[in-house]
Scaffold this active site. Structure first.
Site, PDB file in Angstrom:
ATOM      1  N   ASP A 194     -31.722  25.551 -31.282  1.00  0.00           N
ATOM      2  CA  ASP A 194     -31.462  26.121 -30.029  1.00  0.00           C
ATOM      3  C   ASP A 194     -30.235  25.557 -29.103  1.00  0.00           C
ATOM      4  O   ASP A 194     -30.004  24.217 -29.321  1.00  0.00           O
ATOM      5  CB  ASP A 194     -32.748  26.243 -29.007  1.00  0.00           C
ATOM      6  N   ASN A 204     -35.689  38.107 -31.232  1.00  0.00           N
ATOM      7  CA  ASN A 204     -34.257  37.836 -31.125  1.00  0.00           C
ATOM      8  C   ASN A 204     -33.485  39.463 -31.130  1.00  0.00           C
ATOM      9  O   ASN A 204     -32.328  39.456 -30.925  1.00  0.00           O
ATOM     10  CB  ASN A 204     -33.580  36.734 -32.073  1.00  0.00           C
TER      11      ASN A 204
HETATM   12  C1  IPE Z   1     -35.970  30.514 -30.435  1.00  0.00           C
HETATM   13  O1  IPE Z   1     -34.916  30.450 -29.821  1.00  0.00           O
HETATM   14  C2  IPE Z   1     -35.480  31.177 -31.880  1.00  0.00           C
HETATM   15  C3  IPE Z   1     -34.396  30.652 -32.822  1.00  0.00           C
HETATM   16  C4  IPE Z   1     -33.754  29.340 -32.468  1.00  0.00           C
HETATM   17  C5  IPE Z   1     -33.899  31.382 -34.089  1.00  0.00           C
HETATM   18  P1  IPE Z   1     -34.713  31.436 -28.585  1.00  0.00           P
HETATM   19  O2  IPE Z   1     -33.535  30.950 -27.771  1.00  0.00           O
HETATM   20  O3  IPE Z   1     -34.710  32.605 -29.063  1.00  0.00           O
HETATM   21  O4  IPE Z   1     -36.015  31.032 -27.855  1.00  0.00           O
HETATM   22  P2  IPE Z   1     -36.470  31.412 -26.308  1.00  0.00           P
HETATM   23  O5  IPE Z   1     -35.974  32.664 -25.811  1.00  0.00           O
HETATM   24  O6  IPE Z   1     -35.682  30.318 -25.329  1.00  0.00           O
HETATM   25  O7  IPE Z   1     -37.952  30.924 -26.113  1.00  0.00           O
HETATM   26  C1  IPE Z   2     -30.232  29.432 -30.787  1.00  0.00           C
HETATM   27  O1  IPE Z   2     -29.350  29.528 -29.770  1.00  0.00           O
HETATM   28  C2  IPE Z   2     -29.730  30.429 -32.004  1.00  0.00           C
HETATM   29  C3  IPE Z   2     -30.516  31.844 -31.823  1.00  0.00           C
HETATM   30  C4  IPE Z   2     -31.639  31.770 -31.255  1.00  0.00           C
HETATM   31  C5  IPE Z   2     -30.111  32.567 -33.084  1.00  0.00           C
HETATM   32  P1  IPE Z   2     -29.418  30.449 -28.379  1.00  0.00           P
HETATM   33  O2  IPE Z   2     -28.507  31.686 -29.193  1.00  0.00           O
HETATM   34  O3  IPE Z   2     -30.760  30.644 -28.139  1.00  0.00           O
HETATM   35  O4  IPE Z   2     -28.714  29.378 -27.491  1.00  0.00           O
HETATM   36  P2  IPE Z   2     -29.141  29.462 -25.864  1.00  0.00           P
HETATM   37  O5  IPE Z   2     -30.456  29.180 -25.771  1.00  0.00           O
HETATM   38  O6  IPE Z   2     -28.907  30.906 -25.187  1.00  0.00           O
HETATM   39  O7  IPE Z   2     -28.085  28.488 -25.390  1.00  0.00           O
HETATM   40 MG    MG Z   3     -31.784  29.798 -26.896  1.00  0.00          MG
END
Ligand code: IPE
Ligand code: IPE
Ligand code: MG
Length: 245
Positions: free
Chosen positions: A13, A61
Site C-alpha cells: 500500500d 479496487n
Molecule cells: C488494499 O489497499 C488493496 C491492495 C493493496 C491491493 P487499498 O489501498 O485498496 O485499501 P484501503 O482502501 O486503504 O482500505
Molecule cells: C496500493 O497503493 C496499490 C493498489 C491498491 C493497487 P494505493 O494505490 O492504494 O496507494 P495509496 O493508498 O492511495 O497511497
Molecule cells: Mg491504498
C-alpha cells in the site's frame, strides 16, 4: 525467537501517496512498486521464506477511477509477460487467487495469468501468490456456496461441515496460513485480505510506502515477527525474573 515465517503476506500500500508526494500521477507509484516487489522476492528467497502472498488488486479496487483501473490491468498483464521467465529461473511457482473469471478482467490478463502459472507450476523454491481481484469475503462466501452445493447433492454430511471443511474449499487449500502479515504505508487495517487465513497471524505495520519498501525492510519486519510472543489462545508461560506473588 521464532524461526523465519514459512508464509509472509503483504498488503502493498501507498503507491498513490508516493506518487502524489512527487507531483506524479498515481499510476507512476504503481510502476515504482514493481522494482520494490522484485527486490522483496529476492529478499524472501534469501531468507528462506516458502510462501509469499502479495495483494495486487482487491475486489473493492474496481471503484477507483477508470483510468487507474485500466492502467492496473495493463500493468499487471505487462509485468507478467516481462517477468515470468525471471520468476521461473528463480525457481518461483506463481499462483493467482481471486476471481479471474470476472468479465471485468481483460482476456489478455487472464491469458497471462494462465501462462505464468503453467510455466512455473513445477517450481519448488518458493510459491508466490498474487491476490488479484481478491476479497476475503468473496473467498469465504464461495467456499460456503460449495459446501452448500455438496450438502444439497448429498456428497457432504452436514455434521462434517467444520473449519477444515471450509478451509479445503478456499482458493488454494494447500496454502499454509501466513504467520506474518505486513502492511506498508502506515494504514492499520486488513482491507478484506485473507480474512480466514489470518486468524492467528502476527501483523507488522510499517510507515514505509510500498515503492520505498525493499528486502532490507522485509528483513526488519521478519525480525520484529521473530521477537513476538505467539499464544494461540493459550496461557502465558511464567515470565522469567517476575515473582508470581
Ligand atoms: C488494499 O489497499 C488493496 C491492495 C493493496 C491491493 P487499498 O489501498 O485498496 O485499501 P484501503 O482502501 O486503504 O482500505
Ligand atoms: C496500493 O497503493 C496499490 C493498489 C491498491 C493497487 P494505493 O494505490 O492504494 O496507494 P495509496 O493508498 O492511495 O497511497
Ligand atoms: Mg491504498
Amino acid at each position: 525467537m521464532h524461526d523465519v515465517p514459512r508464509h509472509v503476506a503483504i498488503i502493498m500500500d501507498g503507491n498513490g501517496r508516493w506518487a502524489n508526494a512527487r507531483g506524479l500521477p498515481r499510476t507512476a507509484g504503481h510502476a515504482r512498486g514493481e522494482p520494490a516487489l522484485f527486490d522483496v522476492v529476492h529478499g524472501a528467497l534469501e531468507l528462506g521464506i516458502e510462501w509469499l502472498t502479495v495483494y495486487a488488486f482487491s475486489t473493492e479496487n474496481w471503484s477507483r477511477a477508470r483510468e487507474e483501473v485500466e492502467f492496473l490491468m495493463h500493468f499487471n498483464t505487462d509485468l507478467l509477460r516481462r517477468r515470468r521467465d525471471e520468476l521461473d529461473d528463480l525457481g518461483v511457482r506463481v499462483v493467482f487467487i481471486g476471481d479471474r473469471d470476472d468479465p471485468r478482467v481483460p482476456d489478455e490478463l487472464r491469458a497471462e495469468i494462465a501462462e505464468a502459472e503453467a510455466l512455473t507450476r513445477d517450481n519448488r523454491r518458493m510459491t508466490m501468490v498474487f491476490a488479484f481481484n481478491y476479497g476475503g469475503r468473496v473467498e469465504i462466501a464461495r467456499a460456503a456456496r460449495r459446501v452448500a452445493e455438496e450438502v444439497a447433492a448429498g456428497t457432504l454430511d452436514l455434521a462434517d461441515v467444520d473449519p477444515e471443511a471450509v478451509a479445503r474449499r478456499l482458493y488454494l487449500p494447500e496454502m499454509p496460513d501466513p504467520e506474518l502479515v505486513i502492511r506498508t504505508s502506515g494504514e492499520q487495517r486488513i482491507s478484506n485480505f485473507l480474512l480466514w487465513q489470518v486468524a492467528y497471524a502476527e501483523f507488522v505495520f510499517t510507515p514505509v510506502l510500498w515503492p520505498d519498501f525493499d528486502r532490507n525492510e522485509l528483513a526488519r519486519c521478519v525480525d520484529e515477527y521473530r521477537r513476538r510472543e505467539r499464544r494461540f489462545g493459550g496461557a502465558v508461560d511464567a515470565v522469567a525474573g517476575v515473582d508470581p506473588d
